[in-house]
Design a protein around this motif. Structure first.
Motif, mmCIF file in Angstrom:
data_model
loop_
_atom_site.group_PDB
_atom_site.id
_atom_site.type_symbol
_atom_site.label_atom_id
_atom_site.label_comp_id
_atom_site.label_asym_id
_atom_site.label_seq_id
_atom_site.Cartn_x
_atom_site.Cartn_y
_atom_site.Cartn_z
ATOM 1 N N VAL A 20 -2.331 2.616 -0.703
ATOM 2 C CA VAL A 20 -1.102 2.047 -0.156
ATOM 3 C C VAL A 20 -0.064 1.961 -1.262
ATOM 4 C CG1 VAL A 20 -0.042 0.023 0.907
ATOM 5 C CG2 VAL A 20 -2.352 0.732 1.583
ATOM 6 N N ASP A 21 0.988 2.732 -1.133
ATOM 7 C CA ASP A 21 2.079 2.738 -2.102
ATOM 8 C C ASP A 21 3.026 1.596 -1.757
ATOM 9 O OD1 ASP A 21 4.129 3.210 -3.827
ATOM 10 O OD2 ASP A 21 4.496 5.287 -3.212
ATOM 11 N N VAL A 22 2.854 0.458 -2.438
ATOM 12 C CA VAL A 22 3.650 -0.722 -2.088
ATOM 13 C C VAL A 22 5.110 -0.576 -2.482
ATOM 14 C CG1 VAL A 22 1.693 -2.304 -2.141
ATOM 15 C CG2 VAL A 22 2.993 -1.888 -4.238
ATOM 16 N N SER A 23 5.436 0.413 -3.309
ATOM 17 C CA SER A 23 6.844 0.625 -3.643
ATOM 18 C C SER A 23 7.650 1.039 -2.407
ATOM 19 C CB SER A 23 6.992 1.684 -4.737
ATOM 20 O OG SER A 23 6.674 2.973 -4.251
ATOM 21 N N LEU A 24 6.950 1.579 -1.396
ATOM 22 C CA LEU A 24 7.624 1.942 -0.152
ATOM 23 C C LEU A 24 8.123 0.701 0.574
ATOM 24 C CD1 LEU A 24 5.200 4.734 1.132
ATOM 25 C CD2 LEU A 24 7.427 5.033 0.038
ATOM 26 N N ILE A 46 6.671 -0.843 8.294
ATOM 27 C CA ILE A 46 5.413 -0.772 7.541
ATOM 28 C C ILE A 46 4.347 -0.067 8.357
ATOM 29 C CG2 ILE A 46 3.518 -2.157 6.585
ATOM 30 C CD1 ILE A 46 5.639 -4.229 5.760
ATOM 31 N N GLN A 47 4.230 -0.440 9.627
ATOM 32 C CA GLN A 47 3.212 0.197 10.456
ATOM 33 C C GLN A 47 3.516 1.675 10.688
ATOM 34 O OE1 GLN A 47 0.858 -1.840 13.442
ATOM 35 N NE2 GLN A 47 1.851 -0.608 14.997
ATOM 36 N N VAL A 56 -2.004 -5.633 1.462
ATOM 37 C CA VAL A 56 -1.218 -5.587 0.231
ATOM 38 C C VAL A 56 0.259 -5.343 0.522
ATOM 39 C CG1 VAL A 56 -3.112 -4.878 -1.270
ATOM 40 C CG2 VAL A 56 -1.800 -3.134 -0.065
ATOM 41 N N ALA A 57 0.537 -4.615 1.609
ATOM 42 C CA ALA A 57 1.935 -4.372 1.983
ATOM 43 C C ALA A 57 2.574 -5.659 2.495
ATOM 44 C CB ALA A 57 2.013 -3.279 3.040
ATOM 45 N N LEU A 61 5.694 -7.758 0.972
ATOM 46 C CA LEU A 61 6.810 -8.125 1.824
ATOM 47 C C LEU A 61 7.218 -9.577 1.589
ATOM 48 C CD1 LEU A 61 8.692 -7.429 4.236
ATOM 49 C CD2 LEU A 61 6.856 -8.243 5.738
ATOM 50 N N CYS A 62 6.239 -10.462 1.506
ATOM 51 C CA CYS A 62 6.535 -11.881 1.287
ATOM 52 C C CYS A 62 7.091 -12.138 -0.109
ATOM 53 C CB CYS A 62 5.274 -12.718 1.511
ATOM 54 S SG CYS A 62 4.713 -12.736 3.233
#
Length: 215
Positions: A20-24, A46-47, A56-57, A61-62
């Motif tokens: 999961v690329d959280v930078s997205l 996100i979905q 983790v996404a 976000l939070c």
């Protein structure tokens, strides 16, 4: 540099580990907003990107917004459109709205799961090809019962024809991939329109309808 985090695996067939690329998520927040009222569009984004809501996404976000973890949990579990589990390559949605329900949608969903050998309590086949879900409505009540696989809608589906339905979808997918028009990768594609050309439909003007659609 992008940040990639592996999501924890879960027991069963959905345990495929996904990066999961959280930078997205950062880009989504920058594009959509960071206010509490932006929560639903952010969850949808996100979905759309990951096919479900990776923990983790949601944590990212939070961190980036004014949205609380309680709000994320409340909204994402209230609306049936959101998934908290990894899904397969292709999503099968069986409509259980009123028209489909009275037409045998539950039997249809059970038959799909049995045919695909999806274990009780799970959603995805062991090979990660298909995920089966029930949805409230697909907006095709006149065609009940209805099943949608990715962007292909099948109407008036009989449970005994489930094997043929899956075979048809797989053959169509292979053809799309071969000529480079796979809807799964074509962002401009909308979906399939399928017309019956049996004797009865042909006599009723199916060819004329087909010609009009091509214009």
């Amino acid at each position: 540099m992008s940040e990639a985090v592996a999501t924890p695996t879960c027991p069963g067939s959905c345990a495929t580990q996904q990066e999961v690329d959280v930078s997205l998520v950062d880009k989504m927040v920058a594009r959509i907003g960071r206010r509490p009222e932006d929560l639903i569009p952010l969850l949808q984004a996100i979905q759309h990107e990951f096919n479900y809501l990776p923990p983790v996404a949601l944590e990212r976000l939070c961190e980036l917004t004014d949205i609380t973890p309680d709000a994320v949990t409340g909204v994402s579990t209230f609306y049936s459109q959101f998934r908290h589990y990894p899904v397969g390559k292709h999503i099968i949605q069986t409509c259980i709205g009123t028209a489909c329900h009275v037409s045998g949608a539950n039997i249809l969903d059970d038959t799909l799961r049995q045919h695909l050998k999806i274990k009780d309590g799970e959603h995805t086949t062991e090979d990660g090809q298909f995920t089966a879900e029930k949805v409230a409505c697909l907006g095709c009540c006149m065609l009940a019962p209805v099943v949608q696989i990715d962007d292909v809608i099948y109407g008036n589906v009989d449970a005994k024809n489930v094997p043929k339905l899956i075979t048809d979808f797989q053959a169509t997918t292979e053809l799309r991939s071969a000529d480079g028009t796979d809807i799964g990768t074509d962002k401009n594609a909308v979906g399939d329109v399928r017309l019956c050309k049996c004797t009865g439909c042909a006599a009723g003007g199916a060819d004329k309808v087909f010609d009009e659609l091509k214009k």
